[in-house]
Write a protein that holds these residues in place. Sequence first.
Motif, PDB file in Angstrom:
ATOM      1  N   GLY A 144       0.687  -1.234   0.132  1.00 17.74           N
ATOM      2  CA  GLY A 144      -0.004  -0.174   0.132  1.00 17.74           C
ATOM      3  C   GLY A 144       0.899   1.192  -0.127  1.00 17.74           C
ATOM      4  N   ASP A 145       0.347   2.295   0.707  1.00 16.86           N
ATOM      5  CA  ASP A 145       0.891   3.562   0.445  1.00 16.86           C
ATOM      6  C   ASP A 145       1.321   4.232   1.981  1.00 16.86           C
ATOM      7  N   PHE A 146       2.607   4.394   2.121  1.00 15.61           N
ATOM      8  CA  PHE A 146       2.701   4.795   3.729  1.00 15.61           C
ATOM      9  C   PHE A 146       3.311   5.809   3.685  1.00 15.61           C
ATOM     10  N   SER A 147       3.301   6.868   2.808  1.00 11.41           N
ATOM     11  CA  SER A 147       3.878   8.202   3.041  1.00 11.41           C
ATOM     12  C   SER A 147       3.125   8.952   3.867  1.00 11.41           C
ATOM     13  N   ASP A 148       3.865  10.022   4.728  1.00 10.79           N
ATOM     14  CA  ASP A 148       3.162  10.482   5.559  1.00 10.79           C
ATOM     15  C   ASP A 148       2.048  11.626   4.821  1.00 10.79           C
ATOM     16  N   GLY A 149       1.266  12.285   5.364  1.00  7.71           N
ATOM     17  CA  GLY A 149       0.253  13.252   4.799  1.00  7.71           C
ATOM     18  C   GLY A 149      -0.704  13.476   5.645  1.00  7.71           C
ATOM     19  N   GLU A 150      -1.396  14.615   5.247  1.00  4.35           N
ATOM     20  CA  GLU A 150      -2.461  15.307   5.754  1.00  4.35           C
ATOM     21  C   GLU A 150      -3.602  14.059   6.082  1.00  4.35           C
ATOM     22  N   GLY A 151      -4.173  14.069   7.311  1.00  8.76           N
ATOM     23  CA  GLY A 151      -5.353  13.121   7.684  1.00  8.76           C
ATOM     24  C   GLY A 151      -4.901  11.782   7.819  1.00  8.76           C
ATOM     25  N   ARG A 152      -3.348  11.584   7.825  1.00  8.89           N
ATOM     26  CA  ARG A 152      -2.960  10.482   8.062  1.00  8.89           C
ATOM     27  C   ARG A 152      -2.447  10.055   9.283  1.00  8.89           C
TER      28      ARG A 152
END
Lengths: 113, 812
Positions: B328-336
């Motif tokens: 999946g996608d494990f980058s940091d980001g808003e709402g995460r």
Amino acid sequence: MSEWIDIGEMDAIPRRGARVVKTAAGCVAIFRTEADEVFALDDRCPHKGGPLSDGIVHGKSVTCPLHNWVFDFDTGRCTGPDEGAVAVYPVRVENGRILIDAARLRARIGEAA
Amino acid sequence: MAEKLVVIGAGMASGRMLEHLCEGDPDRYSVTLFGEEPRGNYNRIMLSPVLSGEKTYEEIVTHDADWYAANRVDCRFGEAVTRIDRDRKVVVSASGETPYDKLLIATGSSPFVIPVPGSKLDGVVTYRDLDDTNAMIAAAGSGRKAVVIGGGLLGLEAAAGLQARGMDVTVLHLMGHLMERQLDEAAGYLLKAELERRAIRVHVLANTHEIQGKDRVTGVRLDDGTVYPADIVVMAVGIRPNVELAKSAGLACGRGLHVDDAMVTSDADILAVGECVEHGGTCYGLVAPLYDMARVAAQTLLGQDAAYRGSITSTKLKVTGIDLFSGGDFSDGEGREEIVYRDPGAGVYKRLVLVQNRIVGIVLYGDTADGGWFFGLLKDGTDISDMRDTLIFGPAYAGGSPLDPMAAVAALPDDAEICGCNGVCKGTIVQAIGAGATDLDAVRTVTKASGSCGTCTGLVEQVLALTLGDAFQAPAARPVCGCTDLTHEEVRRLIKSQDLKTMPAVMQACGWKTSCGCHICRPALNYYLLSDWPLEYRDDPQSRFVNERHHANIQKDGTFSVVPRMWGGITTPDELRAIADAADKYSVPTVKVTGGQRIDLLGVRKEDLPGMWADLNAAGLVSGHAYAKGLRTVKTCVGTDHCRFGTQDSTGLGIKIERRLWGSWTPHKVKMAVSGCPRNCAEATCKDVGVICVDSGFEIGVAGAAGMDVKATEPLAKVATEEEAMELIVAFVQLYRENAKYLDRPYKWVAKVGMDWVRERVVEDAENRADLVRRFDLSQSVYQKDPWAEHAAPRMRPSYRPLADLTLEAAE
Ligand code: SRM
Ligand SMILES: Cc1cc2nc3c(=O)[nH]c(=O)nc-3n(C[C@H](O)[C@H](O)[C@H](O)COP(=O)(O)OP(=O)(O)OC[C@H]3O[C@@H](n4cnc5c(N)ncnc54)[C@H](O)[C@@H]3O)c2cc1C
Ligand code: SF4
Ligand code: FES
């Protein structure tokens, strides 16, 4: 045309054992089974060249001494998961002597040349 | 008339597509398969184990000549398609034109080569196919240097493989941490630390400036001026879909060849699968999505409705000993949000990335057991609110159930993916088991689960265990081999209780399923019989592995090695002269001092063995049994004779032990040592039997190991005299001979029966000890003889020679 030549007596090979015959194109392994059948196969394992004549003979097959590939005497093919085959040569036993088809051996030298 | 299907590219995707097609309707198409590589379909992802030497090419072939023949596939290997003429519906290759009704393009992708100066030098290789792999193997060698450019999945597998082949390896990576597309920084760091621990150098933020060398590479220079010398440079910086052929035929392409959900290109008669395609804006570089595409393409070709909807992929690194999973996608980001768990001591790192209480990304390092479960939750978009507190600990904790290794697997839903390579979920495996596939091999054959990279083998076994319950044959209770259903322990018991004294008797009484056993059971039975009935049974050389039949170790080229005994490591100038003479006379290529305090003559021709033994015998040397499941060496230190710390005559005791025990056959090899004081120069604390001399006597330890496992000995007893020490050692060995399973070293056997059980019989019960010693001596009366002397006798010599020499005859 077959051309049978005498290579020695059967009792020179132990039951479930083997001896080799030297030819110009490398060794041929002569196997004797528990049931006194005799077979001739190339002595070089197609995997990494193991001497099949030094393997353990069981039923109508031999296990290569280097990495345990198993070859069937009737077909020369590897049984089980591995893929590979060695040539099989016609042999007969007459009055306790082993005869091999020299024509087929020569054909083999032709291939190797 | 069958329709004509032409397939371009014999890779992983087309191989799988053809399987589905032939299973679906073998007669619908007559297939012609073009492949640029001069070989058929093989399991490309397993090139890494081939590189590291853990597998051979033969083991990774997926389709052989028989398969193509059986499915009437016309194979054109080594023949590239150079043009597609869509108007006339033919493809063009070296042998001319081949017409098609349907065409499948599966040309995969090509490694990208960064265009720095020197990138075309000899010794710069990419990593894509068998030829690349063989080129790397050929260049590898102890002490030689490799530089791998690219710290992604492929580059690291190349690095680990080359390192396993003895090379000094440096990995250059452009980004700040390894595998940045699959791993977050923390996991990338742990990975880097682990590689460095294995002596693989890792240089991150490395921008390659040039590759140096005149005709062949000599090194790599970075922008920052650093130079790494190199005998070989591997470029593993990425791949590019192979679309030139499709593009020049006017098919719609972006980065890859455009396909719709039915895997059809912009031409209704041309389909495409694999790494060369672009679906929904995405190109894939892993096999799981390609297998999905292959299934859909086969269905489309068979006229069935099917749709491919894209894939979420997960990754594992196939480097032995490194556990790593990401999906999946494990980058940091808003709402995460994230949940992180670390265990620094154990080197474990786990991180889940959540968006609105659903898992969107997973990174696991060091403990990947729960990867499949997390990945299932991710793919299903499961709301995890009510298990959030324990989520990171995996399914064993979810819902407060107790911790149990099996619980994790039990908790998996039916559609949880077990085998990522082949996209096999738990339900499919459970179904296959229900339909009669009750062992790992059968499950593998039916479902393909664990058939590719094999990392999920453990999980598949757990599913088997769960589904079959008590019917599951736990690995511990495995039968001896395919010839019988009985275990080693059962056979040993029956041999004694039913007085079975010949091999045919054992096979009959135990219901062997083959006529004369196989290479696995016969050596075991031969040992059990000769150890239990030393007087009645006759050793069977034909049931022994070649080494024990020829009394020498077979080498990889079919020659043998000869190791004479040097009692306790003591030798004389005369013995050394005899060894040197034999080495000269028989042109021995290598003479080596072994780890067992004696000399190895390596590379002796089989025909020369009896002659060499006769010469060595004449100088008083006998077989060192370096090939035997029997007593090998008794290593000693110099002891009181010379050493200022020596407390007892360790050398003398070692020699006495070796003289008493040599020639005895045991379930596996047995090595011993005697050290003159606790400084332990003879390394006695990691032997099968080790004696440490102290002022007051002898401390005897047993069940140590220093091979595939390392383990210190456990104390057996401490005694005051040499005689007592000898008696205990002999009794211990005899107990081992009579009870252990063939090919269990003493430490494995003791782990099963327990030290207390052993001490009771050997130390505490004096009468039993005396019986053991008596039975050992009886066996020695038969077996303590030099096999070399026997085999050097004229009667035996012919068996080492060819039966006949037809070199002249047949060449006439
Ligand atoms: C010659 C020697 C290496 C050397 O050059 O020093 C050697 C060579 C081989 N060892 Fe060893 N081992 C040699 C000392 C050792 C040692 C060190 C020691 O004995 O002090 C060990 C670790 C201690 C131990 O035994 O556990 C050792 C652990 C192994 C193992 C792993 C055993 C285990 O249970 O973990 C194997 C594989 C096996 O036996 O199944 C093995 C197997 C082999 C074989 C027989 C591989 C084979 O099956 O063909 C090698 C035969 C080479 C040949 O053709 O001669 N060799 N081997 C050493 C001979 C000692 C001697 O004089 O008899
Ligand atoms: C070393 C290595 C390790 C890998 N490990 C993993 C892993 O662990 N997990 C994973 O999921 N994936 C892994 N991959 C990726 C995986 O192998 C690929 O995704 C997969 O092989 C792609 O399949 P394909 O059929 O599309 O292409 P390929 O398998 O590359 O097949 C394409 C074939 O088409 C041939 N071809 C190209 N053009 C022509 C032409 N004009 N005419 C005739 N033939 C042509 C090529 O020679 C090639 O043989 C690994 C790859 C490599 C190289
Ligand atoms: S078995 Fe022993 S001798 Fe052979 S390669 Fe391994 S460590 Fe070396
Ligand atoms: S050489 Fe015969 S099995 Fe490897």
